[in-house]
Design a protein around this motif. Sequence first.
Motif, PDB file in Angstrom:
ATOM      1  N   SER A  16       0.847  -1.187   0.000  1.00 47.28           N
ATOM      2  CA  SER A  16       0.000   0.000   0.000  1.00 47.28           C
ATOM      3  C   SER A  16       0.884   1.239   0.000  1.00 47.28           C
ATOM      4  N   ARG A  17       0.768   2.035  -1.047  1.00 38.14           N
ATOM      5  CA  ARG A  17       1.533   3.284  -1.144  1.00 38.14           C
ATOM      6  C   ARG A  17       0.537   4.432  -1.287  1.00 38.14           C
ATOM      7  N   GLU A  18       0.621   5.361  -0.394  1.00 37.90           N
ATOM      8  CA  GLU A  18      -0.350   6.450  -0.392  1.00 37.90           C
ATOM      9  C   GLU A  18       0.270   7.685  -1.035  1.00 37.90           C
ATOM     10  N   ALA A  19       0.202   8.804  -0.381  1.00 36.27           N
ATOM     11  CA  ALA A  19       0.768  10.023  -0.945  1.00 36.27           C
ATOM     12  C   ALA A  19       2.287   9.983  -0.863  1.00 36.27           C
ATOM     13  N   PRO A  20       2.975  10.598  -1.813  1.00 36.27           N
ATOM     14  CA  PRO A  20       4.444  10.642  -1.743  1.00 36.27           C
ATOM     15  C   PRO A  20       4.907  11.418  -0.523  1.00 36.27           C
ATOM     16  N   PRO A  21       6.092  11.096  -0.009  1.00 35.98           N
ATOM     17  CA  PRO A  21       6.597  11.827   1.156  1.00 35.98           C
ATOM     18  C   PRO A  21       6.845  13.295   0.804  1.00 35.98           C
ATOM     19  N   ALA A  22       6.728  14.150   1.790  1.00 37.86           N
ATOM     20  CA  ALA A  22       6.954  15.578   1.555  1.00 37.86           C
ATOM     21  C   ALA A  22       8.366  15.836   1.048  1.00 37.86           C
ATOM     22  N   ILE A  23       9.331  15.074   1.573  1.00 39.81           N
ATOM     23  CA  ILE A  23      10.718  15.142   1.107  1.00 39.81           C
ATOM     24  C   ILE A  23      11.029  13.825   0.409  1.00 39.81           C
ATOM     25  N   PRO A  24      11.427  13.839  -0.868  1.00 38.67           N
ATOM     26  CA  PRO A  24      11.690  12.585  -1.592  1.00 38.67           C
ATOM     27  C   PRO A  24      12.698  11.713  -0.853  1.00 38.67           C
ATOM     28  N   HIS A  25      12.408  10.419  -0.861  1.00 40.71           N
ATOM     29  CA  HIS A  25      13.266   9.467  -0.154  1.00 40.71           C
ATOM     30  C   HIS A  25      13.858   8.484  -1.160  1.00 40.71           C
ATOM     31  N   ILE A  26      15.182   8.466  -1.250  1.00 36.96           N
ATOM     32  CA  ILE A  26      15.903   7.581  -2.165  1.00 36.96           C
ATOM     33  C   ILE A  26      16.335   6.341  -1.394  1.00 36.96           C
ATOM     34  N   LEU A  27      16.176   5.177  -2.012  1.00 44.81           N
ATOM     35  CA  LEU A  27      16.548   3.918  -1.374  1.00 44.81           C
ATOM     36  C   LEU A  27      17.590   3.203  -2.227  1.00 44.81           C
ATOM     37  N   ALA A  28      18.647   2.714  -1.597  1.00 43.91           N
ATOM     38  CA  ALA A  28      19.646   1.861  -2.257  1.00 43.91           C
ATOM     39  C   ALA A  28      19.770   0.583  -1.436  1.00 43.91           C
ATOM     40  N   ILE A  29      19.920  -0.544  -2.127  1.00 44.98           N
ATOM     41  CA  ILE A  29      20.004  -1.835  -1.452  1.00 44.98           C
ATOM     42  C   ILE A  29      21.200  -2.583  -2.016  1.00 44.98           C
ATOM     43  N   GLY A  30      22.121  -3.003  -1.162  1.00 48.64           N
ATOM     44  CA  GLY A  30      23.256  -3.756  -1.672  1.00 48.64           C
ATOM     45  C   GLY A  30      24.343  -3.926  -0.639  1.00 48.64           C
ATOM     46  N   ARG A  31      25.110  -4.977  -0.793  1.00 52.24           N
ATOM     47  CA  ARG A  31      26.238  -5.218   0.087  1.00 52.24           C
ATOM     48  C   ARG A  31      27.282  -4.131  -0.155  1.00 52.24           C
ATOM     49  N   MET A  32      27.907  -3.677   0.905  1.00 54.27           N
ATOM     50  CA  MET A  32      28.874  -2.583   0.814  1.00 54.27           C
ATOM     51  C   MET A  32      30.223  -3.123   0.357  1.00 54.27           C
ATOM     52  N   GLU A  33      30.316  -3.337  -0.946  1.00 56.09           N
ATOM     53  CA  GLU A  33      31.539  -3.860  -1.551  1.00 56.09           C
ATOM     54  C   GLU A  33      31.713  -3.203  -2.910  1.00 56.09           C
ATOM     55  N   ARG A  34      32.869  -3.426  -3.540  1.00 56.58           N
ATOM     56  CA  ARG A  34      33.230  -2.704  -4.753  1.00 56.58           C
ATOM     57  C   ARG A  34      32.194  -2.861  -5.859  1.00 56.58           C
TER      58      ARG A  34
END
Length: 370
Positions: A183-201
């Motif tokens: 369920s996704r409603e209204a967008p956040p007032a401040i855009p939120h960027i998401l990154a997913i990944g192991r912290m490697e090269r």
Amino acid sequence: MTTKAIAILIHDFNSGGTEATAFRLATAWIALGHRVTIVAGADRGAMRDRVPAGADLRLLSPEIPRAATSRLRLGAAMAPVLREVAPDVAYITGNFHFWIAPALRRALPGLPIVAKISNPLLPDLPRVVSGIAQRTLRRLTDAIDVFVAMSPELATRDRPLIPHRPIRIAPEPNLATDHHVLSREAPPAIPHILAIGRMERQKNLALALRSFAVLRRDRPATLTILGDGPQRARLEALARRLGIAADVAMPGFVDDIAPHLAAASLLLLTSRYEGFPAAPVEALAADVPVVATDCSPVLRGLLPTPLHGTIVDHATAPALAAAMRATLAQPFTSGGVRPHIVAGYTADASARRYLEIFDEAIALRSCVAR
């Protein structure tokens, strides 16, 4: 389709995509009535608590922790365990574990081995070393009966490197069988960027931070990076140097990414290379658009329109920031358009396809043994 005894071979419980998808497959195979044994070289890693219920876990003793040459010892150490377990087929979860296969083939010549191609078989190499790399690849792949590619594009890319071995295609089990759109409603007032990944090269999360810093110059935004790894301290220091640390969260590896996806304005993928990246599928299934480097040929099928997201040809911070600005201008929800494009990537569909591939590997190994 007969009931099978399946052995999944992993080094440890690293919080990587290959381990996560293997556990999701195991859960589906167990639900379908098959016997699953997970053989691990070391009892460590963030995913230790995610071993599927009903799986038989066998740990090597003494354990073999990850090290520069540890993969060379895993196959021989796993052979006695597999001899005792007597599986119908052994499943190698990705390229990192190909090194297990030669020793297993020597010790257990009748064991069918199936391996997933999780990343490009060979990187771009100078000519002086490419010949050595290809001979090494041939040695490893000679011990494997059937390979699994995660899409037709990846099979086409890799087939010239291993023409002597069959490559079959199975969708990645990126989504649970009972997956439902968040369920996704209204967008956040401040855009939120998401990154997913192991912290490697490979994941190049430093580029994610630099791109976010460029975006932040002309608009407020926040960034969350889910994952952990050896580059954490370096990434934290970079965020401080860029002056964005107050707007960047790095909570580490999390079991449930759904709340993060529900609040995300977009997913940012900055990898140098990928096989079939799981995060974009999970994002699209949650109705989240994706901005990505051109790190995998499968992305063009996943992101066919700006509503789905953008692939950036030149992996620079300004280019990625510009793509994020454009994507943030797209609708926050898509009326089902984004989830529809990844509807086939469920654990049940993938598990059933793998069972067909296992049947083929068993038949091939039976013919060789005669």
